[in-house]
Design an enzyme around this catalytic site. Structure first.
Site, PDB file in Angstrom:
ATOM      1  CB  CYS A   2     -11.597  21.137  43.627  1.00  0.00           C
ATOM      2  SG  CYS A   2     -13.188  21.188  42.979  1.00  0.00           S
ATOM      3  NE  ARG A  27      -6.479  19.363  41.649  1.00  0.00           N
ATOM      4  CZ  ARG A  27      -5.958  17.951  42.092  1.00  0.00           C
ATOM      5  NH1 ARG A  27      -4.753  17.523  41.857  1.00  0.00           N
ATOM      6  NH2 ARG A  27      -6.987  17.436  42.630  1.00  0.00           N
ATOM      7  CD1 TRP A  76     -12.833  21.592  36.055  1.00  0.00           C
ATOM      8  CD2 TRP A  76     -13.905  19.695  37.023  1.00  0.00           C
ATOM      9  NE1 TRP A  76     -13.275  20.677  35.116  1.00  0.00           N
ATOM     10  CE2 TRP A  76     -13.998  19.562  35.559  1.00  0.00           C
ATOM     11  CE3 TRP A  76     -14.764  18.724  37.720  1.00  0.00           C
ATOM     12  CZ2 TRP A  76     -14.623  18.547  34.849  1.00  0.00           C
ATOM     13  CZ3 TRP A  76     -15.364  17.590  36.896  1.00  0.00           C
ATOM     14  CH2 TRP A  76     -15.151  17.497  35.520  1.00  0.00           C
ATOM     15  CG  ASN A 102     -11.143  17.788  44.878  1.00  0.00           C
ATOM     16  OD1 ASN A 102     -12.128  17.812  43.830  1.00  0.00           O
ATOM     17  ND2 ASN A 102      -9.985  17.151  44.377  1.00  0.00           N
ATOM     18  N   GLY A 103     -14.238  16.980  45.644  1.00  0.00           N
ATOM     19  CA  GLY A 103     -14.846  15.598  45.652  1.00  0.00           C
ATOM     20  C   GLY A 103     -16.305  15.919  45.365  1.00  0.00           C
ATOM     21  CD  GLU A 489      -2.949   8.486  24.252  1.00  0.00           C
ATOM     22  OE1 GLU A 489      -3.965   8.045  24.611  1.00  0.00           O
ATOM     23  OE2 GLU A 489      -2.440   9.689  24.885  1.00  0.00           O
ATOM     24  CE  LYS A 493      -2.648  13.122  24.826  1.00  0.00           C
ATOM     25  NZ  LYS A 493      -3.240  11.850  25.488  1.00  0.00           N
ATOM     26  CD  GLU A 496      -6.183  14.663  26.216  1.00  0.00           C
ATOM     27  OE1 GLU A 496      -6.919  14.676  27.347  1.00  0.00           O
ATOM     28  OE2 GLU A 496      -5.427  13.904  26.018  1.00  0.00           O
ATOM     29  CG  HIS A 512     -17.899  -3.104   8.754  1.00  0.00           C
ATOM     30  ND1 HIS A 512     -18.553  -4.029   7.876  1.00  0.00           N
ATOM     31  CD2 HIS A 512     -16.707  -3.537   8.705  1.00  0.00           C
ATOM     32  CE1 HIS A 512     -18.020  -5.217   7.670  1.00  0.00           C
ATOM     33  NE2 HIS A 512     -16.628  -4.915   7.953  1.00  0.00           N
ATOM     34  CE  LYS A 611      -1.558  14.817  34.076  1.00  0.00           C
ATOM     35  NZ  LYS A 611      -1.240  14.284  32.805  1.00  0.00           N
TER      36      LYS A 611
HETATM   37  C1  AGP Z   1      -4.928  11.821  28.948  1.00  0.00           C
HETATM   38  O1  AGP Z   1      -4.493  12.548  28.091  1.00  0.00           O
HETATM   39  C2  AGP Z   1      -6.306  12.217  29.745  1.00  0.00           C
HETATM   40  N1  AGP Z   1      -5.842  13.508  30.401  1.00  0.00           N
HETATM   41  C3  AGP Z   1      -7.145  11.040  30.217  1.00  0.00           C
HETATM   42  O2  AGP Z   1      -7.813  10.507  29.461  1.00  0.00           O
HETATM   43  C4  AGP Z   1      -6.252  10.568  31.448  1.00  0.00           C
HETATM   44  O3  AGP Z   1      -5.493   9.377  30.898  1.00  0.00           O
HETATM   45  C5  AGP Z   1      -7.350   9.886  32.132  1.00  0.00           C
HETATM   46  O4  AGP Z   1      -8.067  10.485  33.007  1.00  0.00           O
HETATM   47  C6  AGP Z   1      -6.715   8.841  33.275  1.00  0.00           C
HETATM   48  O5  AGP Z   1      -5.960   9.358  34.139  1.00  0.00           O
HETATM   49  P1  AGP Z   1      -4.920   8.774  34.873  1.00  0.00           P
HETATM   50  O6  AGP Z   1      -3.920   7.890  34.125  1.00  0.00           O
HETATM   51  O7  AGP Z   1      -4.290   9.499  35.973  1.00  0.00           O
HETATM   52  O8  AGP Z   1      -5.841   7.591  35.934  1.00  0.00           O
END
Ligand code: AGP
Length: 616
Positions: A2, A27, A76, A102-103, A489, A493, A496, A512, A611
């Site tokens: 949020c 966010r 969110w 938020n939380g 990674e 990428k 997501e 396997h 984010k």
């Molecule tokens: C990365 O592209 C993602 N958005 C996600 O995996 C992110 O790396 C993860 O949530 C950790 O976030 P942070 O580095 O802010 O702790």
């Protein structure tokens, strides 16, 4: 997560709130709302499901809402479906208390049941409404002021929260409180702001306070007072934000993600240079600003790298490098598992928390668990003053600048640099890396920004290939050693931002089980930067090809024989193989980005993602 924005001053609040919420859209959210009060008039609450534009339309971009004091929120959904009813702000039964949150309030059900017995009614499915009514309950039952009512509420609730609150009896005032979820206060001569994150208020003020855990604040026009849980006034340090506003804008790129991919040469250079010092014989690594001493480095017998998502992929890469250079065991742990798994930790181990935002709930919880177990902690963080940065024993900041796109790119690359520097410093302190080797490593690291830039110059070739696979259903990334960590990674990428189903596999594992999924046309991306295992991975690619897979190969310049096996080959400039991840990841970032663009996805704000994941 949020987004929260609050304003109190002598200007119309609603347009300022909407502008701030727009800066927090990255966010991730599904509804929004504002509450604004015009002096002693009743507070107006306006909410809308969907995008912020819905709320802007309802309020004529805020101009239709009078009043100089207000709070705003982008939600969110965690408790209760996305809807206008469940959107924030939430009000107590008689509207005397209004708040955004938020939380996650973990004991909201028991609080709700307690308040139902006290005659309260509930109109939403949210945990936030329970908190708002609990503040109201204490406020009325004990006939106390806002700070004391909020303090009693903070003692009673369990979970995480950043709250911005308005009381009908206190016009012209906004109250804030936080535990674990981020919240800042900005100040100017005649206004005060609160927000979940700096970009929301950066164009209004650079003077900010970071609210500590279990602290509260009282904002009035041009002033703020902070209180501890006992209701005592506390002094806090004012921080000046040195980002430039443009840094938080797109700068002519179509998406923040593409802009941030292109900012990597500078971000990598800035992070590298932040930890170098001239020693007369060239450069050496200087970790003084992190606070960790050479003695502590020498005494460290084991490293635990704990993180989430892309940050954990940096950890897997660092594991190979640090164990190779320093010959100490490195364990990589998923933060969300770490404290529940309760792994045996050696007391002279060092726990390294990697986090771009410095607010990820799982990583913060892991940090606290490590400290409870008596271990020293070092945080590799991008956001200055973030919670993880402030609670770790040592902090190694990355200098990527503000990263807005949900999918991390430049922060990931800067975290790699930080880990390389840690490895070199640890290796040198333990007598395993000579001065001469240090200089050679650092000279090679100095070449990475230009090598990254050269890869980016060739991005149209990746774009062309991505357009051929825009309709891919599946994609597999295979590699060994550091290449496998890079595959993790590259897979995330693409997954997501484009929503293509992808998997990263240790190339030797394919046979396997997973190779059963390979059929004609399945896209398989092989990463082959490590010469010692190059032939092994090449063989795995041949196995895939013989089953109809379509192969993309990614290797260092010079390995031209790969073109005899791969259908499409990408070469990256040569570098020390320990640092190869910094180059190999760039084409994979571009591939994921261009496939997402070709599929018309919301690249900077992918569905369901945030984010910074500030809830468990
Ligand atoms: C990365 O592209 C993602 N958005 C996600 O995996 C992110 O790396 C993860 O949530 C950790 O976030 P942070 O580095 O802010 O702790």
């Amino acid at each position: 997560m949020c987004g929260i924005v609050g304003y109190i001053g002598n200007e119309q609040a609603a347009p300022i709130l909407l502008d701030g919420l727009a800066k927090l859209e990255y966010r991730g959210y599904d509804s929004s709302g504002i509450a604004v009060r015009d002096n002693n008039e009743d507070t107006v609450v306006i909410k809308a499901k969907g995008k912020l534009s819905e709320l802007a339309e309802k309020t004529d971009n805020g101009s239709a809402v009078k009043g100089c004091c207000g709070i705003g929120h982008t939600r969110w959904a965690t408790h209760g479906a996305p809807s206008e009813t469940n959107a924030h702000p939430h009000v107590s039964n008689d509207r005397s208390v209004i708040a955004v949150h938020n939380g996650i309030i973990e004991n909201h059900t028991e609080i709700r049941e307690k308040l139902l017995r006290q005659g309260y009614v509930f109109r939403t499915q949210t945990d936030t409404e329970a908190v708002v009514n609990l503040i109201d309950y204490y406020y009325k039952k004990y006939n106390i002021g806002p700070i004391d009512a909020i303090a009693k509420t903070m003692v009673r609730v369990r979970g995480s929260y950043a709250l911005a609150i308005m009381f009908s009896d206190y016009p012209g005032e906004i109250y804030v409180a936080r535990k674990d979820s981020p919240l800042i206060v900005g100040i100017t001569e005649n206004a005060a702001y609160t927000a979940s994150d700096v970009p929301a208020i950066l164009n209004r003020t650079r003077q900010v306070y970071y609210i500590g855990n279990l602290e509260m604040g009282r904002l009035t026009a041009g002033n703020v007072e902070f209180y501890n849980l006992d209701g005592d006034l506390i002094e806090k340090e004012l921080t000046t934000i040195d980002w430039d506003a443009a840094a938080a804008e797109k700068g002519g790129y179509e998406h923040f993600m593409l802009k941030e991919i292109h900012e990597q040469p500078k971000a990598v250079r800035d992070t590298l240079h932040a930890y170098l010092k001239e020693n007369g014989k060239g450069n050496t690594v200087n970790l003084e600003k992190t606070g960790i001493s050479e003695e502590e480095i020498r005494a460290c017998s084991q490293l635990y790298i704990v993180a989430c998502g892309s940050a954990s992929h940096v950890g897997y890469t660092a594991q190979y490098i640090i164990e190779d250079m320093c010959r100490i065991p490195v364990r990589v742990e998923m933060a969300s598992e770490f404290r529940y798994r309760r792994p045996p930790l050696v007391r002279d181990g060092l726990v390294v928390i990697i986090s771009q935002s410095g607010e990820t709930a799982d990583s913060l919880a892991a940090l606290r668990h490590a400290k409870e177990e008596g271990l020293k902690t070092l945080a590799i963080v991008n956001v200055i003053g973030s919670t993880i940065a402030r609670e770790a024993d040592y902090v190694m900041y990355t200098y990527a600048g503000p990263e807005i796109a949900v999918a991390t790119t430049k922060a990931y690359s800067c975290q790699l640099i930080a880990c390389y520097l840690l490895a070199i410093a640890f290796g040198k302190a333990r007598g395993l890396v000579t001065e001469e080797c240090v200089s050679e490593y650092l000279e090679e690291l100095e070449t990475l920004p230009d090598k990254i830039a050269r890869i980016l110059e060739d991005k149209e070739r990746i774009q062309w290939f991505a357009s051929k696979f825009a309709n891919a259903q599946d994609a597999f990334f295979i590699g060994r050693g550091i290449d496998y960590a890079v595959c993790m990674e590259g897979s995330l990428k693409m997954k997501e931002v484009s929503y293509v189903h992808t998997e990263a596999y240790a190339a030797g594992e394919l046979k396997h089980g997973t190779i059963s999924l390979i059929e004609k046309g399945t896209l398989v991306i092989g990463v082959l930067t490590q010469s010692e295992i190059y032939e092994k991975t090449l063989s795995n690619m041949v196995e895939v090809k013989s089953r109809g897979g379509y192969l993309m190969g990614l290797t260092m310049s010079g390995n031209f024989n790969l073109e005899e096996t791969a259908d499409f080959t990408v070469f990256v400039p040569k570098t020390d193989e320990l640092f190869a991840a910094s180059l190999a990841v760039i084409p994979l970032q571009l591939l994921g980005y261009y496939i997402a663009v070709a599929r018309g996805q919301d690249v900077d704000k992918p569905r369901n993602l945030a984010k910074s994941v500030t809830v468990e």
